[in-house]
Scaffold this motif. Structure first.
Motif, PDB file in Angstrom:
ATOM      1  N   ALA A  24       0.813  -1.215   0.000  1.00  0.00           N
ATOM      2  CA  ALA A  24       0.000   0.000   0.000  1.00  0.00           C
ATOM      3  C   ALA A  24       0.849   1.267   0.000  1.00  0.00           C
ATOM      4  O   ALA A  24       0.354   2.344  -0.361  1.00  0.00           O
ATOM      5  CB  ALA A  24      -0.931   0.000   1.208  1.00  0.00           C
ATOM      6  N   ASP A  25       2.130   1.152   0.385  1.00  0.00           N
ATOM      7  CA  ASP A  25       2.972   2.337   0.527  1.00  0.00           C
ATOM      8  C   ASP A  25       3.862   2.609  -0.679  1.00  0.00           C
ATOM      9  O   ASP A  25       4.705   3.509  -0.632  1.00  0.00           O
ATOM     10  CB  ASP A  25       3.826   2.245   1.797  1.00  0.00           C
ATOM     11  CG  ASP A  25       4.673   0.971   1.871  1.00  0.00           C
ATOM     12  OD1 ASP A  25       4.482   0.077   1.033  1.00  0.00           O
ATOM     13  OD2 ASP A  25       5.521   0.871   2.794  1.00  0.00           O
ATOM     14  N   GLY A  68      11.142  13.454  -8.858  1.00  0.00           N
ATOM     15  CA  GLY A  68      10.171  14.465  -8.465  1.00  0.00           C
ATOM     16  C   GLY A  68       9.178  13.907  -7.456  1.00  0.00           C
ATOM     17  O   GLY A  68       9.406  12.842  -6.862  1.00  0.00           O
ATOM     18  N   PRO A  69       8.058  14.593  -7.246  1.00  0.00           N
ATOM     19  CA  PRO A  69       7.051  14.119  -6.293  1.00  0.00           C
ATOM     20  C   PRO A  69       6.586  12.705  -6.642  1.00  0.00           C
ATOM     21  O   PRO A  69       6.371  12.380  -7.814  1.00  0.00           O
ATOM     22  CB  PRO A  69       5.917  15.136  -6.451  1.00  0.00           C
ATOM     23  CG  PRO A  69       6.598  16.377  -6.961  1.00  0.00           C
ATOM     24  CD  PRO A  69       7.693  15.891  -7.851  1.00  0.00           C
ATOM     25  N   ILE A  70       6.435  11.880  -5.630  1.00  0.00           N
ATOM     26  CA  ILE A  70       5.986  10.502  -5.861  1.00  0.00           C
ATOM     27  C   ILE A  70       4.486  10.510  -6.130  1.00  0.00           C
ATOM     28  O   ILE A  70       3.718  11.072  -5.342  1.00  0.00           O
ATOM     29  CB  ILE A  70       6.315   9.606  -4.656  1.00  0.00           C
ATOM     30  CG1 ILE A  70       7.826   9.585  -4.419  1.00  0.00           C
ATOM     31  CG2 ILE A  70       5.794   8.189  -4.872  1.00  0.00           C
ATOM     32  CD1 ILE A  70       8.261   8.817  -3.185  1.00  0.00           C
ATOM     33  N   PRO A  71       4.040   9.927  -7.253  1.00  0.00           N
ATOM     34  CA  PRO A  71       2.610   9.923  -7.584  1.00  0.00           C
ATOM     35  C   PRO A  71       1.760   9.253  -6.510  1.00  0.00           C
ATOM     36  O   PRO A  71       2.242   8.436  -5.726  1.00  0.00           O
ATOM     37  CB  PRO A  71       2.566   9.137  -8.901  1.00  0.00           C
ATOM     38  CG  PRO A  71       3.930   9.313  -9.497  1.00  0.00           C
ATOM     39  CD  PRO A  71       4.860   9.318  -8.315  1.00  0.00           C
ATOM     40  N   GLU A  72       0.498   9.616  -6.496  1.00  0.00           N
ATOM     41  CA  GLU A  72      -0.524   9.034  -5.619  1.00  0.00           C
ATOM     42  C   GLU A  72      -0.248   9.306  -4.136  1.00  0.00           C
ATOM     43  O   GLU A  72      -0.824   8.668  -3.270  1.00  0.00           O
ATOM     44  CB  GLU A  72      -0.635   7.516  -5.828  1.00  0.00           C
ATOM     45  CG  GLU A  72      -0.928   7.100  -7.251  1.00  0.00           C
ATOM     46  CD  GLU A  72      -0.990   5.591  -7.405  1.00  0.00           C
ATOM     47  OE1 GLU A  72      -2.044   5.084  -7.834  1.00  0.00           O
ATOM     48  OE2 GLU A  72       0.019   4.908  -7.076  1.00  0.00           O
ATOM     49  N   ASN A  73       0.649  10.255  -3.863  1.00  0.00           N
ATOM     50  CA  ASN A  73       1.013  10.573  -2.470  1.00  0.00           C
ATOM     51  C   ASN A  73       1.535   9.360  -1.715  1.00  0.00           C
ATOM     52  O   ASN A  73       1.365   9.251  -0.496  1.00  0.00           O
ATOM     53  CB  ASN A  73      -0.193  11.172  -1.728  1.00  0.00           C
ATOM     54  CG  ASN A  73      -0.581  12.529  -2.271  1.00  0.00           C
ATOM     55  OD1 ASN A  73       0.274  13.378  -2.513  1.00  0.00           O
ATOM     56  ND2 ASN A  73      -1.877  12.729  -2.463  1.00  0.00           N
ATOM     57  N   LYS A  74       2.179   8.451  -2.438  1.00  0.00           N
ATOM     58  CA  LYS A  74       2.746   7.265  -1.794  1.00  0.00           C
ATOM     59  C   LYS A  74       4.034   7.630  -1.058  1.00  0.00           C
ATOM     60  O   LYS A  74       4.715   8.609  -1.388  1.00  0.00           O
ATOM     61  CB  LYS A  74       3.038   6.178  -2.832  1.00  0.00           C
ATOM     62  CG  LYS A  74       1.807   5.667  -3.582  1.00  0.00           C
ATOM     63  CD  LYS A  74       0.923   4.811  -2.698  1.00  0.00           C
ATOM     64  CE  LYS A  74      -0.193   4.166  -3.521  1.00  0.00           C
ATOM     65  NZ  LYS A  74      -1.015   3.259  -2.720  1.00  0.00           N
ATOM     66  N   LEU A  75       4.387   6.801  -0.102  1.00  0.00           N
ATOM     67  CA  LEU A  75       5.590   7.037   0.683  1.00  0.00           C
ATOM     68  C   LEU A  75       6.850   6.646  -0.081  1.00  0.00           C
ATOM     69  O   LEU A  75       7.898   7.287   0.057  1.00  0.00           O
ATOM     70  CB  LEU A  75       5.498   6.245   1.993  1.00  0.00           C
ATOM     71  CG  LEU A  75       6.611   6.453   3.017  1.00  0.00           C
ATOM     72  CD1 LEU A  75       6.648   7.903   3.487  1.00  0.00           C
ATOM     73  CD2 LEU A  75       6.406   5.513   4.206  1.00  0.00           C
ATOM     74  N   HIS A  76       6.753   5.575  -0.887  1.00  0.00           N
ATOM     75  CA  HIS A  76       7.911   5.026  -1.583  1.00  0.00           C
ATOM     76  C   HIS A  76       7.623   4.876  -3.079  1.00  0.00           C
ATOM     77  O   HIS A  76       6.470   4.864  -3.511  1.00  0.00           O
ATOM     78  CB  HIS A  76       8.281   3.657  -1.009  1.00  0.00           C
ATOM     79  CG  HIS A  76       8.510   3.650   0.473  1.00  0.00           C
ATOM     80  ND1 HIS A  76       9.461   4.431   1.082  1.00  0.00           N
ATOM     81  CD2 HIS A  76       7.895   2.938   1.461  1.00  0.00           C
ATOM     82  CE1 HIS A  76       9.436   4.219   2.386  1.00  0.00           C
ATOM     83  NE2 HIS A  76       8.497   3.319   2.645  1.00  0.00           N
TER      84      HIS A  76
END
Length: 238
Positions: A24-25, A68-76
């Motif tokens: 999920a992360d 850049g920013p990780i899509p879907e606001n995921k941690l990894h």
């Protein structure tokens, strides 16, 4: 954490992507430099037109998306990469900003599997030489070399994935052992040609039998790739 998993084709790479994608992360990406590779080299691969139409072809924009920013606001962020895509002119500065892992497989298995999908592969197509070069590049950056063998994963998936997570400083997640049948939303358009077996899977395949017998031409190709494989195999997790 951003993980760049470097392998050649036909090397458990899609199953590993699905394994991390089951967490999920993690957000995952499938061979982001494939379309830039085809655009730059003109290589005649299956589904070439569809790949170029369906994926970004600017390697600089691809590289920026990886750090850049990780899509879907995921941690990894798990990035599945093919070593042979990193031809001259592809940006490499981003490599220092990710954790680099090398997924290896004995070349006889790779050649046997690749030839079923695309006849007459060359040594460059298989990515072994490029993988060994990338290993040296990563070591020169001062990063610890993390190497994992697909045969070991298939023999004992839970044990090897736990070792990998520990090497990365990542918590273990048992969801990595299974994934839904039918592929992943992040699959590249090329999945229709290459991913048939793994689309029908829900976990890692059993351990492989003995080294396959190859026709002379393919046996010679595997022999050329063997030193690069052996170089990385000395460093593998066990």
């Amino acid at each position: 954490m951003r993980i760049a998993m470097w392998s050649g084709p036909r090397n458990l790479s899609t199953a590993m992507m699905y394994s991390f994608g089951a967490r999920a992360d993690f957000h995952i990406v499938d061979e982001p430099f494939y379309a830039p590779f085809l655009a730059r080299t003109g290589a005649d691969h299956p589904m070439r037109a569809e790949i170029l139409a369906g994926h970004p072809t600017d390697p600089k924009k691809v590289a920026q998306s990886l750090i850049g920013p990780i899509p879907e606001n995921k941690l990894h962020f798990y990035q599945k990469h093919m070593t042979h895509h990193m031809v001259e002119g592809m940006p490499r500065d981003w490599i220092s900003k990710v954790r680099n892992v090398f997924l290896i497989r004995h070349p006889a298995y790779v050649v046997a599997s690749y030839a079923k999908k695309r006849e007459g592969p060359s040594l460059d197509d298989l990515g072994f030489l490029q993988q060994a070069d990338l290993l040296e590049e990563v070591r020169a950056l001062g990063q610890t070399s993390i190497v994992i063998d697909s045969a070991d994963i298939r023999a004992d998936p839970e044990h090897m994935l736990k070792l990998l997570c520990a090497a990365l400083g990542l918590n273990w997640d048992a969801s990595m052992l299974h994934w839904p049948v039918g592929g992943h939303v992040q699959d590249g358009v090329w999945s229709k040609h290459w991913y048939g077996a793994v689309h029908n899977s829900t976990g890692f395949a059993r351990a492989e039998d003995g080294i396959p017998l190859l026709e002379p031409e393919y046996a010679a190709l595997a022999e050329l790739a063997l030193p690069s494989y052996q170089k990385l195999a000395k460093l593998k997790l066990a």
